[in-house]
Design a protein around this motif. Structure first.
Motif, PDB file in Angstrom:
ATOM      1  N   ASP A  71       0.827  -1.216   0.000  1.00 54.91           N
ATOM      2  CA  ASP A  71       0.000   0.000   0.000  1.00 54.91           C
ATOM      3  C   ASP A  71       0.857   1.260   0.000  1.00 54.91           C
ATOM      4  OD1 ASP A  71      -2.375  -1.411  -0.128  1.00 54.91           O
ATOM      5  OD2 ASP A  71      -2.751  -1.308   2.036  1.00 54.91           O
ATOM      6  N   LEU A  72       1.958   1.233   0.747  1.00 56.42           N
ATOM      7  CA  LEU A  72       2.867   2.383   0.773  1.00 56.42           C
ATOM      8  C   LEU A  72       3.453   2.613  -0.624  1.00 56.42           C
ATOM      9  CD1 LEU A  72       4.060   4.416   2.873  1.00 56.42           C
ATOM     10  CD2 LEU A  72       6.073   2.938   2.890  1.00 56.42           C
ATOM     11  N   LEU A  73       3.816   1.530  -1.313  1.00 57.07           N
ATOM     12  CA  LEU A  73       4.326   1.660  -2.681  1.00 57.07           C
ATOM     13  C   LEU A  73       3.264   2.209  -3.623  1.00 57.07           C
ATOM     14  CD1 LEU A  73       6.486  -1.576  -3.111  1.00 57.07           C
ATOM     15  CD2 LEU A  73       7.265   0.752  -2.594  1.00 57.07           C
ATOM     16  N   ASP A  74       1.999   1.811  -3.428  1.00 56.02           N
ATOM     17  CA  ASP A  74       0.917   2.352  -4.257  1.00 56.02           C
ATOM     18  C   ASP A  74       0.770   3.858  -4.053  1.00 56.02           C
ATOM     19  OD1 ASP A  74       0.396  -0.149  -5.360  1.00 56.02           O
ATOM     20  OD2 ASP A  74      -1.316  -0.547  -4.039  1.00 56.02           O
ATOM     21  N   VAL A  75       0.873   4.313  -2.806  1.00 55.88           N
ATOM     22  CA  VAL A  75       0.819   5.754  -2.527  1.00 55.88           C
ATOM     23  C   VAL A  75       1.988   6.452  -3.214  1.00 55.88           C
ATOM     24  CG1 VAL A  75       1.026   7.519  -0.715  1.00 55.88           C
ATOM     25  CG2 VAL A  75      -0.464   5.519  -0.357  1.00 55.88           C
ATOM     26  N   PHE A  76       3.172   5.886  -3.092  1.00 61.39           N
ATOM     27  CA  PHE A  76       4.361   6.458  -3.732  1.00 61.39           C
ATOM     28  C   PHE A  76       4.156   6.578  -5.248  1.00 61.39           C
ATOM     29  CE2 PHE A  76       8.362   5.303  -5.976  1.00 61.39           C
ATOM     30  CZ  PHE A  76       9.018   6.518  -5.820  1.00 61.39           C
ATOM     31  N   MET A  77       3.746   5.490  -5.869  1.00 64.20           N
ATOM     32  CA  MET A  77       3.567   5.494  -7.327  1.00 64.20           C
ATOM     33  C   MET A  77       2.481   6.483  -7.748  1.00 64.20           C
ATOM     34  SD  MET A  77       5.808   3.443  -8.672  1.00 64.20           S
ATOM     35  CE  MET A  77       5.164   3.229 -10.345  1.00 64.20           C
ATOM     36  N   GLY A  78       1.475   6.665  -6.921  1.00 69.39           N
ATOM     37  CA  GLY A  78       0.347   7.513  -7.273  1.00 69.39           C
ATOM     38  C   GLY A  78       0.500   8.983  -6.949  1.00 69.39           C
ATOM     39  N   THR A  79       1.605   9.362  -6.296  1.00 66.49           N
ATOM     40  CA  THR A  79       1.751  10.767  -5.904  1.00 66.49           C
ATOM     41  C   THR A  79       2.949  11.463  -6.551  1.00 66.49           C
ATOM     42  OG1 THR A  79       2.865  10.069  -3.865  1.00 66.49           O
ATOM     43  CG2 THR A  79       0.499  10.549  -3.724  1.00 66.49           C
ATOM     44  N   HIS A  80       3.595  10.787  -7.491  1.00 65.51           N
ATOM     45  CA  HIS A  80       4.604  11.447  -8.329  1.00 65.51           C
ATOM     46  C   HIS A  80       4.379  10.922  -9.748  1.00 65.51           C
ATOM     47  CE1 HIS A  80       6.869   7.662  -8.118  1.00 65.51           C
ATOM     48  NE2 HIS A  80       7.749   8.152  -8.973  1.00 65.51           N
ATOM     49  N   ASP A  81       5.129  11.429 -10.710  1.00 59.57           N
ATOM     50  CA  ASP A  81       4.945  10.997 -12.094  1.00 59.57           C
ATOM     51  C   ASP A  81       5.996   9.950 -12.441  1.00 59.57           C
ATOM     52  OD1 ASP A  81       4.643  10.591 -14.796  1.00 59.57           O
ATOM     53  OD2 ASP A  81       4.569  12.721 -15.311  1.00 59.57           O
ATOM     54  N   PRO A  82       5.647   8.661 -12.359  1.00 63.22           N
ATOM     55  CA  PRO A  82       6.624   7.613 -12.626  1.00 63.22           C
ATOM     56  C   PRO A  82       6.918   7.400 -14.108  1.00 63.22           C
ATOM     57  CG  PRO A  82       4.514   6.622 -12.145  1.00 63.22           C
ATOM     58  CD  PRO A  82       4.347   8.112 -11.974  1.00 63.22           C
ATOM     59  N   PHE A 173      -5.962   8.735  -2.269  1.00 64.02           N
ATOM     60  CA  PHE A 173      -5.671   7.786  -1.188  1.00 64.02           C
ATOM     61  C   PHE A 173      -6.282   8.266   0.133  1.00 64.02           C
ATOM     62  CE2 PHE A 173      -2.291   7.508  -4.327  1.00 64.02           C
ATOM     63  CZ  PHE A 173      -2.283   6.157  -4.608  1.00 64.02           C
ATOM     64  N   GLN A 174      -7.523   8.727   0.078  1.00 67.51           N
ATOM     65  CA  GLN A 174      -8.175   9.329   1.233  1.00 67.51           C
ATOM     66  C   GLN A 174      -8.070   8.469   2.488  1.00 67.51           C
ATOM     67  OE1 GLN A 174     -12.328  10.136   0.691  1.00 67.51           O
ATOM     68  NE2 GLN A 174     -12.438  11.407   2.511  1.00 67.51           N
ATOM     69  N   ALA A 175      -8.265   7.178   2.366  1.00 74.05           N
ATOM     70  CA  ALA A 175      -8.224   6.289   3.528  1.00 74.05           C
ATOM     71  C   ALA A 175      -6.819   6.133   4.103  1.00 74.05           C
ATOM     72  CB  ALA A 175      -8.777   4.911   3.161  1.00 74.05           C
ATOM     73  N   ARG A 176      -5.809   6.588   3.377  1.00 73.99           N
ATOM     74  CA  ARG A 176      -4.417   6.462   3.821  1.00 73.99           C
ATOM     75  C   ARG A 176      -3.855   7.769   4.372  1.00 73.99           C
ATOM     76  NH1 ARG A 176      -4.111   1.563   4.817  1.00 73.99           N
ATOM     77  NH2 ARG A 176      -4.431   0.134   3.105  1.00 73.99           N
ATOM     78  N   VAL A 177      -4.678   8.807   4.476  1.00 75.67           N
ATOM     79  CA  VAL A 177      -4.210  10.122   4.914  1.00 75.67           C
ATOM     80  C   VAL A 177      -4.425  10.287   6.412  1.00 75.67           C
ATOM     81  CG1 VAL A 177      -4.520  12.628   4.633  1.00 75.67           C
ATOM     82  CG2 VAL A 177      -4.700  11.110   2.652  1.00 75.67           C
TER      83      VAL A 177
END
Length: 187
Positions: A71-82, A173-177
């Protein structure tokens, strides 16, 4: 509380990645630093010069009972431009690459799966995020730590780049904030 695990992530400017990760539920500590290069004890000036091979990165200590590595990796991938090779916006150079630094083969498998999930959610786009490591970690100078909470609030670059990333975190990622749990209880 479970023993904290560590993830090391490079998503462009470490000030931006640190600000995002500090807002994620289950994250206990975030440290900005340098990783993946060939010079011991690099300085900010050396890394920014692009001659050491290091990436600006963050080391994230997280509670796996509150957020999984996946899940942490999903947040990372989703909050920058990979999809941007060796850059994030106006920051250009290998020091701004998108990379997941691993410490084990299990982490490699999780990183590969996270990249595949991102690509499946973004048809027609290819992530250029590299999987690197293990590699030596070097903490950045003290003035880079918790930068957004201090000096970053007065830095025009940070004011232009960090709030959109934080909004993306809150939207996607509202549930992860952090603070979401209180919102849920009050609803």
């Amino acid at each position: 509380m479970a023993e904290l695990q560590t993830a090391t992530l490079a998503g462009g400017c470490f000030w931006c990645t640190e600000a995002v990760m500090k807002d994620v539920v289950g994250v206990g500590h975030v440290e900005s630093g340098y990783i993946g290069g060939d010079r011991p004890n690099p300085t900010y000036k050396e890394v920014c010069g692009g001659k050491t091979g290091h990436a600006e990165a963050v080391k994230v200590a997280f509670d796996p009972a509150a957020i999984s590595y996946a899940d942490l990796l999903d947040v990372f991938m989703g909050t920058h431009d990979p999809t941007q090779l060796n850059r994030q916006g106006n920051d250009i150079g290998t020091q701004y690459r998108s990379a997941i630094f691993i410490a084990s083969e299990a982490e490699r498998a999780e990183a590969e799966a996270a990249i595949a999930r991102w690509e499946a959610d973004h048809p027609g786009q290819r992530a250029v995020t590299t999987i690197e490591g293990p590699a030596e970690w070097y903490p950045a100078e003290d003035y880079h730590q918790e930068y957004w909470q201090g000096e970053g609030q007065r830095n025009p670059y940070c004011l232009a780049t960090i709030p959109p990333k934080l909004m993306k975190l809150r939207r996607s990622f509202q549930a992860r904030v952090r603070g979401h749990e209180r919102d849920e209880e009050g609803a």
